[in-house]
Design a protein around this motif. Sequence first.
Motif, mmCIF file in Angstrom:
data_model
loop_
_atom_site.group_PDB
_atom_site.id
_atom_site.type_symbol
_atom_site.label_atom_id
_atom_site.label_comp_id
_atom_site.label_asym_id
_atom_site.label_seq_id
_atom_site.Cartn_x
_atom_site.Cartn_y
_atom_site.Cartn_z
ATOM 1 N N MET A 24 0.828 -1.205 0.000
ATOM 2 C CA MET A 24 0.000 0.000 0.000
ATOM 3 C C MET A 24 0.866 1.260 0.000
ATOM 4 O O MET A 24 0.512 2.276 -0.598
ATOM 5 N N THR A 25 2.019 1.163 0.674
ATOM 6 C CA THR A 25 2.938 2.305 0.699
ATOM 7 C C THR A 25 3.466 2.595 -0.703
ATOM 8 O O THR A 25 3.470 3.747 -1.149
ATOM 9 N N ASN A 27 2.116 1.834 -3.516
ATOM 10 C CA ASN A 27 1.004 2.363 -4.313
ATOM 11 C C ASN A 27 0.714 3.822 -3.964
ATOM 12 O O ASN A 27 0.517 4.665 -4.848
ATOM 13 N N SER A 28 0.702 4.125 -2.667
ATOM 14 C CA SER A 28 0.385 5.491 -2.231
ATOM 15 C C SER A 28 1.442 6.485 -2.698
ATOM 16 O O SER A 28 1.114 7.569 -3.175
ATOM 17 N N LEU A 29 2.708 6.108 -2.549
ATOM 18 C CA LEU A 29 3.776 7.034 -2.936
ATOM 19 C C LEU A 29 3.725 7.306 -4.435
ATOM 20 O O LEU A 29 3.901 8.449 -4.883
ATOM 21 N N ALA A 31 1.046 7.240 -6.276
ATOM 22 C CA ALA A 31 -0.105 8.115 -6.531
ATOM 23 C C ALA A 31 0.181 9.552 -6.099
ATOM 24 O O ALA A 31 -0.214 10.506 -6.785
ATOM 25 N N ILE A 32 0.889 9.706 -4.966
ATOM 26 C CA ILE A 32 1.204 11.063 -4.490
ATOM 27 C C ILE A 32 2.051 11.780 -5.529
ATOM 28 O O ILE A 32 1.780 12.921 -5.900
ATOM 29 N N HIS A 33 3.075 11.092 -6.023
ATOM 30 C CA HIS A 33 3.962 11.730 -6.997
ATOM 31 C C HIS A 33 3.259 11.957 -8.327
ATOM 32 O O HIS A 33 3.439 12.988 -8.967
#
Lengths: 228, 448
Positions: A24-25, A27-29, A31-33
Amino acid sequence: MNGKLLPTVFITGTLVSFAVLGAMTANSLAAIHASRTPPLTESVIAGKALWAARNCNDCHTILGIGGYFAPELTKVADRRDAAWLQGFLVRPAVAKPGTTMPDQRLTEADAQALVAFFEWVRRIDTNDWPPAPMGSAAAPATSSEGAMLFQRKGCSACHMAAGLGASGPGPDLTHIGGTPYDALPNTPEFLSRWLDDPQAVKPGTLMPRTPLSAAERDALVEYLVSLK
Amino acid sequence: MTYRTQRLAEPYFLAAALLFVLQVVFGLLIAAQYVWPTLLLDTLPFNVGRATHLNLLVFWLLLALMGASYYLLAEEAETEILSPAMAYAQLALLLVAGVGTLVSFWFAGVSRGKPFTESPLPWPWLIVAGTVLFLVNVVGTLIKAKRLNPITFVLGVGMVGLALTYLINLVPSANLSVDYFWWWWIIHLWVEGFWELIAAALAAFLLIKLTGVARATMYRWLYVEVTLVLVTGIIGIGHHYYWIGTPRYWLLWGAVFSAFEPLPIALMAVDAFRSMRERPVAAADRVPAYFVIGTAIGHFLGAGVWGFAMTLPQINKWTHGTQVTASHGHFAFFGAFGLLALAAAFYMVPRLRAAGAVPSRRGLWSFWLMAAGMLSMVLAFTIAGVVQTYLYRLLGMDFMTVRTDYVAFWMFWVWAFGLVLFLPGTLLCAWDLFAIGRASGPRAPAEA
């Protein structure tokens, strides 16, 4: 009972949980970028470095994290224009007399970098946080500037106007432009003085002083006198 | 005390007690600044005071937990600690890093920006060095002893995890969302993960020692507790990922997993009460027993109930970034970790000084003053937070108007209860930890 069972469950549960968090980390990073934060520029990076070095975050919250001593700054660039922010950052006491914000001895270039940082933060996709106050959610999108301010500045927490707001403790302002309240005048001049400092006009009033720029105050007065 | 090197715990506890008092003094200062906003505005502004308050919290808790670990480890592994010299070097490194951090805040005005991890370079490197020495000593002792039981295993996992996540602190990101994403790996995985492991292991040790509860039973409870802590808590990190630029799916994952986080905490409380019924605690151990029961209740209320109250996104949307968070933070840190670290200190220090039966009056006064002080401060924080959430978030009033006209009133009571109840409690606590077993005459000869 098998003495190995519980430690095995503990170790397996921990490893599986970390594997899920790891995925999930990643994936999240990504998406953030990719889409949830705007691209970084030199001045945004410089602004964030100043934000950290001056320890702004132990008085102010940003993204809701930090000290609860001074205003939340995630959307500060929505509330204030760049010129005002720039002036305030360089000389807080001049831009806002009586402020307790310590003078950070910032240069114009420093302040520009910080303003760029706040402009960048404002555009982070925060899943609609902070939420709009309940009153402002009810304001029609076509409202005048003054009508929007009436909701956004919290006036509607105590007053009613145009069918929106609270029925107390402040007086109903639905017809304030036509019918004066409590023998107080309803002229634009008086209402301006009233908004600047209610206590000075009527000592002991429950009405708190709401910080407004001159332009905001004038827009509110214009709205109030239009309520006939 | 059975092993000579258990004595290593004493300087750790004493340093922790002094830093604890200092932490409370700075807390009172920044509470006062809500009430009198121009107080020390130019010499020690709020952000410097808050950074000091937060960093002292981390330092004193870590020192106390590390000291307690040395005591526990020797006894549980039935061997001397591998290297006392290394343990003293570690303490020196951590103290230099701690003092350096504070001096940097106060006189150089520098910071690395994110709360709890403001300590500027080079101090984090010294903290890493000290922590590495600690881990080498702990793991080396366990290897030397060739003896691993569930308590030392869980404690070891907690300490290794704590150290590894701290390393994240050395790699900041230019993107604020990414920076805070990783920051929560430190803060959340500490307090709702690895610190909970350390706390559970230490509580298990103290309960066995105080009540004589059967080890096999305690081991089973310990494993069930820590498994649930990590299985709910690791993904429960999602409750910090609702609003910081992270994908929307965290709203669901964070809510579901963190909703179960109170479960293991409730189990720990039940565990403590169940053990206490095993046999009456010896009169000489009344003070640590009070702190153990205090931490069981405080942990459950502060971390479990107050944490759960704001963990669901529908509520957190409004309370995030308000004094509601401060109420939970104070209650949970003191309840879960502060009281437990002090329980360990009050159990271990008399034994380190071979003091035998020690008077309990000062320790009990300290306990009740701190418990009453923290409860009343937390209530004032909670009211401040609810008032702030309503006026500022729901009604949209100006932040500073709400702070000066409404929040400040309740912060006055935080300050007043802190000054009149909590601070005297901490002073008595520190005094007692220095004086236990020494007050009645010349120091008892050391056991050899």
